[in-house]
Design a protein around this motif. Structure first.
Motif, PDB file in Angstrom:
ATOM      1  N   ALA A  10       1.029  -0.691  -0.122  1.00 36.13           N
ATOM      2  CA  ALA A  10      -0.367  -0.084  -0.600  1.00 36.13           C
ATOM      3  C   ALA A  10       0.659   1.199  -0.130  1.00 36.13           C
ATOM      4  O   ALA A  10       1.796   1.134   0.566  1.00 36.13           O
ATOM      5  CB  ALA A  10      -0.694   0.225   0.971  1.00 36.13           C
ATOM      6  N   ALA A  11       0.157   2.120  -0.128  1.00 35.20           N
ATOM      7  CA  ALA A  11       0.279   3.550  -0.580  1.00 35.20           C
ATOM      8  C   ALA A  11       1.378   3.764  -1.060  1.00 35.20           C
ATOM      9  O   ALA A  11       2.923   4.460  -0.191  1.00 35.20           O
ATOM     10  CB  ALA A  11       0.789   4.432   0.863  1.00 35.20           C
ATOM     11  N   THR A  12       2.058   3.178  -2.310  1.00 33.51           N
ATOM     12  CA  THR A  12       3.624   3.431  -3.158  1.00 33.51           C
ATOM     13  C   THR A  12       4.140   5.432  -3.054  1.00 33.51           C
ATOM     14  O   THR A  12       5.242   5.423  -3.193  1.00 33.51           O
ATOM     15  CB  THR A  12       3.334   2.956  -4.557  1.00 33.51           C
ATOM     16  OG1 THR A  12       2.944   2.006  -4.501  1.00 33.51           O
ATOM     17  CG2 THR A  12       5.008   2.801  -5.155  1.00 33.51           C
ATOM     18  N   ARG A  14      -5.790  -0.282 -12.082  1.00 36.76           N
ATOM     19  CA  ARG A  14      -4.941  -0.602 -11.727  1.00 36.76           C
ATOM     20  C   ARG A  14      -4.568  -1.997 -11.758  1.00 36.76           C
ATOM     21  O   ARG A  14      -5.617  -2.797 -11.668  1.00 36.76           O
ATOM     22  CB  ARG A  14      -5.569  -0.249  -9.954  1.00 36.76           C
ATOM     23  CG  ARG A  14      -5.240   0.691  -9.148  1.00 36.76           C
ATOM     24  CD  ARG A  14      -5.020   0.861  -7.692  1.00 36.76           C
ATOM     25  NE  ARG A  14      -4.012   0.796  -7.732  1.00 36.76           N
ATOM     26  CZ  ARG A  14      -3.581   1.024  -6.191  1.00 36.76           C
ATOM     27  NH1 ARG A  14      -4.030   1.885  -5.243  1.00 36.76           N
ATOM     28  NH2 ARG A  14      -2.270   0.791  -6.223  1.00 36.76           N
ATOM     29  N   ALA A  15      -4.561  -2.170 -12.926  1.00 35.87           N
ATOM     30  CA  ALA A  15      -3.896  -3.834 -13.891  1.00 35.87           C
ATOM     31  C   ALA A  15      -3.505  -4.701 -13.027  1.00 35.87           C
ATOM     32  O   ALA A  15      -4.213  -6.212 -12.554  1.00 35.87           O
ATOM     33  CB  ALA A  15      -3.795  -3.420 -15.050  1.00 35.87           C
ATOM     34  N   ILE A  16      -2.627  -4.286 -12.495  1.00 35.00           N
ATOM     35  CA  ILE A  16      -1.758  -4.664 -11.834  1.00 35.00           C
ATOM     36  C   ILE A  16      -0.736  -4.178 -10.091  1.00 35.00           C
ATOM     37  O   ILE A  16      -0.961  -3.363 -10.290  1.00 35.00           O
ATOM     38  CB  ILE A  16      -0.219  -5.664 -12.163  1.00 35.00           C
ATOM     39  CG1 ILE A  16      -0.618  -6.227 -13.293  1.00 35.00           C
ATOM     40  CG2 ILE A  16       0.558  -6.247 -11.591  1.00 35.00           C
ATOM     41  CD1 ILE A  16       0.216  -6.727 -14.213  1.00 35.00           C
ATOM     42  N   ARG A  17      -1.432  -4.930  -8.729  1.00 31.36           N
ATOM     43  CA  ARG A  17      -0.715  -4.762  -7.917  1.00 31.36           C
ATOM     44  C   ARG A  17       0.384  -5.380  -7.206  1.00 31.36           C
ATOM     45  O   ARG A  17       0.862  -6.426  -7.065  1.00 31.36           O
ATOM     46  CB  ARG A  17      -1.779  -4.868  -6.753  1.00 31.36           C
ATOM     47  CG  ARG A  17      -2.950  -3.298  -7.047  1.00 31.36           C
ATOM     48  CD  ARG A  17      -3.477  -3.912  -6.018  1.00 31.36           C
ATOM     49  NE  ARG A  17      -4.907  -2.646  -6.908  1.00 31.36           N
ATOM     50  CZ  ARG A  17      -6.297  -2.677  -5.284  1.00 31.36           C
ATOM     51  NH1 ARG A  17      -6.448  -3.284  -4.028  1.00 31.36           N
ATOM     52  NH2 ARG A  17      -7.153  -1.586  -5.470  1.00 31.36           N
ATOM     53  N   VAL A  26       6.117  -5.350  -9.303  1.00 33.47           N
ATOM     54  CA  VAL A  26       5.056  -3.825  -9.412  1.00 33.47           C
ATOM     55  C   VAL A  26       3.797  -3.939  -9.075  1.00 33.47           C
ATOM     56  O   VAL A  26       2.974  -4.636  -9.755  1.00 33.47           O
ATOM     57  CB  VAL A  26       6.460  -3.626 -10.908  1.00 33.47           C
ATOM     58  CG1 VAL A  26       7.688  -3.740 -10.881  1.00 33.47           C
ATOM     59  CG2 VAL A  26       5.713  -4.201 -11.858  1.00 33.47           C
ATOM     60  N   SER A  27       3.834  -2.738  -9.098  1.00 38.99           N
ATOM     61  CA  SER A  27       2.328  -1.993 -10.103  1.00 38.99           C
ATOM     62  C   SER A  27       2.077  -1.667 -11.040  1.00 38.99           C
ATOM     63  O   SER A  27       2.949  -0.953 -11.937  1.00 38.99           O
ATOM     64  CB  SER A  27       1.807  -1.335  -8.708  1.00 38.99           C
ATOM     65  OG  SER A  27       1.687  -1.723  -7.263  1.00 38.99           O
ATOM     66  N   PHE A  80      10.090   0.160  -3.192  1.00 33.54           N
ATOM     67  CA  PHE A  80      11.370  -1.000  -2.467  1.00 33.54           C
ATOM     68  C   PHE A  80      11.795  -0.654  -1.646  1.00 33.54           C
ATOM     69  O   PHE A  80      11.947  -2.037  -1.169  1.00 33.54           O
ATOM     70  CB  PHE A  80      12.925   0.084  -3.189  1.00 33.54           C
ATOM     71  CG  PHE A  80      12.606  -0.028  -5.092  1.00 33.54           C
ATOM     72  CD1 PHE A  80      13.555  -1.337  -5.763  1.00 33.54           C
ATOM     73  CD2 PHE A  80      12.219   0.790  -5.798  1.00 33.54           C
ATOM     74  CE1 PHE A  80      13.440  -1.961  -6.615  1.00 33.54           C
ATOM     75  CE2 PHE A  80      13.017   0.631  -6.987  1.00 33.54           C
ATOM     76  CZ  PHE A  80      13.132  -0.780  -7.492  1.00 33.54           C
ATOM     77  N   SER A  81      11.165   0.084  -0.567  1.00 29.70           N
ATOM     78  CA  SER A  81      11.079   0.354   0.939  1.00 29.70           C
ATOM     79  C   SER A  81      10.096   1.056   1.801  1.00 29.70           C
ATOM     80  O   SER A  81       9.275   2.127   1.049  1.00 29.70           O
ATOM     81  CB  SER A  81      13.126   0.731   1.351  1.00 29.70           C
ATOM     82  OG  SER A  81      12.774   2.086   0.850  1.00 29.70           O
ATOM     83  N   PRO A  82       9.889   1.224   3.082  1.00 31.70           N
ATOM     84  CA  PRO A  82       8.761   2.104   3.011  1.00 31.70           C
ATOM     85  C   PRO A  82       9.047   3.496   2.515  1.00 31.70           C
ATOM     86  O   PRO A  82       8.323   4.225   3.107  1.00 31.70           O
ATOM     87  CB  PRO A  82       9.218   2.026   5.056  1.00 31.70           C
ATOM     88  CG  PRO A  82       9.126   0.494   5.143  1.00 31.70           C
ATOM     89  CD  PRO A  82       9.997   0.060   3.640  1.00 31.70           C
TER      90      PRO A  82
END
Length: 302
Positions: free
Chosen positions: A49-51, A129-132, A142-143, A181-183
């Motif tokens: 979540a929250a990219t 949103r095709a991919i999460r 990837v999203s 990649f990280s928070p």
């Protein structure tokens, strides 16, 4: 019945053995339970979540959508260039504005409408949103969000012949590909196609191709640095216009995200900032601006 005297030491030893074995058995059971729990946790597939914290980065759309039943209201404001001098109060006397609404029809599909003061432009768009990105078993690295928009200018042009409605329309298509990649760090790539129904001269391209890139680097719990950049591939457009570049700061303040930025592009929709950026970022042609986003939950999740 009396127990034989020689059996007493045996029974005593057996009791001591059982008492000693009980903690060992309990410890082994706890260890097995912990290992089983860790195995179950590692097998869970969780959505990342929250990219990004908002549906926009600076110029660019992000992979994020408001969510099902949520209405997002955005105010995007951009002043004139900082190098325009004291007479124009370093750009603050000049400004363009875009107001827009984005609504989540589902958790994946969003539609939106906007209006920019630049060329009196209306725009509409859809994001899917095709991919999460996921973690755990069979992780997705990837999203991917697909974006399509159309815009129409209602400006009165000083031309011998009035422009037709079709000639005023521009289309934009993007695949937004992002990874958290990280928070703290998120990166996004944006293959882009802009189609213009009308161009003023023959050398200009109706189809303009570009590749965008963006990142978000969190610096505190509620602030993050952002950047986005578009590289033009189309020959004539690349020779006569600039690649759009922006640097920004995101600030989370309770119910909304406040975004400050500078960029060499005046326009705030794909029609403007991809093929029509004219400012030289490193010569001071910097437009200072901000975006305020506020979400309203119209259909609460049960």
């Amino acid at each position: 019945m009396n127990t034989p005297r020689h059996a007493v030491p045996f029974l005593f030893s057996l009791a001591l053995g059982l008492l000693a074995f009980a903690p060992m058995a309990q410890a082994q059971t706890d260890l097995l339970g912990q290992l089983e729990k860790e195995t179950e946790d590692s097998a869970k597939r969780e959505v990342v979540a929250a990219t990004f914290k908002g549906t926009h980065i600076i110029n660019s759309q992000s992979v994020e959508t408001p969510g099902k039943g949520t209405l997002a209201f955005l105010i995007q404001h951009r002043f004139g260039t900082l190098n325009s001098g004291a007479y124009n109060f370093f750009g603050l006397d000049q400004a363009v504005l875009r107001l827009s609404f984005e609504y989540g029809l589902t958790s994946r599909l969003t539609v939106g409408l906007g209006r920019s003061s630049q060329e009196k432009t209306f725009d509409g768009f859809a994001k899917y949103r095709a991919i999460r990105q996921t973690t755990g078993v069979r992780p997705m690295p990837v999203s991917v969000t697909l974006f399509a928009s159309s815009s129409i200018t209602t400006l009165r042009f000083n031309e011998p012949v009035e422009r037709t409605t079709a000639s005023r329309v521009t289309y934009a298509y993007q695949a937004l590909i992002a990874r958290k990649f990280s928070p703290a760090l998120s990166v996004q790539l944006m293959p882009t196609l802009i189609h213009r129904n009308y161009v003023a001269t023959a050398p200009e391209e109706n189809d303009v191709y570009a590749l965008g890139g963006a990142l978000r680097q969190k610096i505190t719990k509620r602030t993050a640095l952002t950047a986005d950049y578009y590289y033009l591939f189309s020959n004539h457009t690349a020779s006569n216009f600039r690649n759009a570049l922006g640097l920004g700061l995101d600030i989370e303040t309770g119910g909304h995200v406040f975004q400050l930025h500078v960029t060499n592009s005046l326009g705030m929709t794909e029609k403007f900032f991809v093929p029509e950026t004219t400012g030289n970022f490193f010569s001071g042609d910097l437009y200072f601006g901000f975006t305020v986003a506020r979400n309203f939950t119209l259909k609460p999740q049960i």
